[in-house]
Write an enzyme that holds these catalytic residues in place. Sequence first.
Site: not given
Ligand SMILES: [Zn+2]
Ligand SMILES: [Zn+2]
Length: 398
Positions: A85, A143
Amino acid sequence: MRQDIVQDTYFAKALTGWRHAFHRQPETGFEEVSTSHTVATILESLGLDVHRHIGGTGIVANLRVGNADGSGSGNGAIGIRADMDALSIAEHAPGRSYASQVPGKMHACGHDGHMSMVLGAAKLLAESRDFNGTVRFIFQPAEEHGRGAKAMIADGLLERFPIDAIYGVHNMPGIPTGRIATRTGGIMASEDNFVIRIRGRGTHAARPHMGVDPLVIGAQIVVALQTVVSRSVDPGESAVVSCTEFITDGIRNAIPTNVVIKGDTRSYTPHVQQLLETRMREICMGICAMHGAHCEFEYTHEFAPTMNWAENTALAVRAATVVAGEAMVDADVAPVMASEDFGVFLQHVPGNFAFIGNGSGDEPGAIPLHNACYDFNDAILPLGARYFAQIVRDSLPR
Ligand SMILES: [Zn+2]
Ligand SMILES: [Zn+2]
């Protein structure tokens, strides 16, 4: 030119090409549709057994080598993880030829580089096949939200694709280019969020005795919360309590009825995490009771602490030494108070998380993560790929 140098140049160019393509098309958490499609396509082209849509946009790709019976179990199974991401940050990179083409979004945390390194490891191992067992390349969504690892695990990741250990890295501005740094135990902190809702009784600003002023109570709470770390946490441990928002429904000449305080805490161990929650709740409830106000205290766990396992850390340090040289490895780096979704995997499976230096001092790679000017350092892509490949060879020897 020597053949191995030519091959190294082709390899570096391939990884940089992937990285720049990811960088141009950033996608944020759980929306990594075209990113995960690109990842899956590359892995399929390398001949791996690719599984899509695990925990949303997550990908698992298996590479099996060994055992004549075809079971491919060999010496076990190892997970190598990348995150996919980007962030909702508008990139500021005048002249960057591969700058983000999506307004307001960019790869400001280097996950574009992490994907390319792990794809590079898949390419190296698919060609060399010099191990005995199964490697599972795991590409996780979201994440940054701290949601992707849980989503993949909830979707049966570890039952469908069992692994004996898992490894991951994060590029780190401030660490010299190509230095690999890790430690046993806590390397990145847990993150918890809290919301404190104080209900008093609003009144005219000139007649405070007619009401219960939640703003004065809230101010006392903000100050008192700073005693949790200084007076309740063992000085040998570390923690942070930060109030970051203070919202009232008052107006210039009216004392409010409601105050909401929000904030964030960090710590490395489950017992400190529990202590923070308990002491903060007691302080909020106690101060509100003292003033006759109503209090609600909400505490949520956003990120688990990233706790490295000793045996896997020793293996990671050995692999780092092989690929980077002893002078470029730090086996006892200072932990970082930021949080990382990888910690969730380490609660289920042994493993290690390491930092790989993105650049320090005046190097461009020293620009901090989550900064609009940040960029992943392409020079470390082949090193990261070789590091993961070495971990696989050492974990699954022939
Ligand atoms: Zn980050
Ligand atoms: Zn990261």
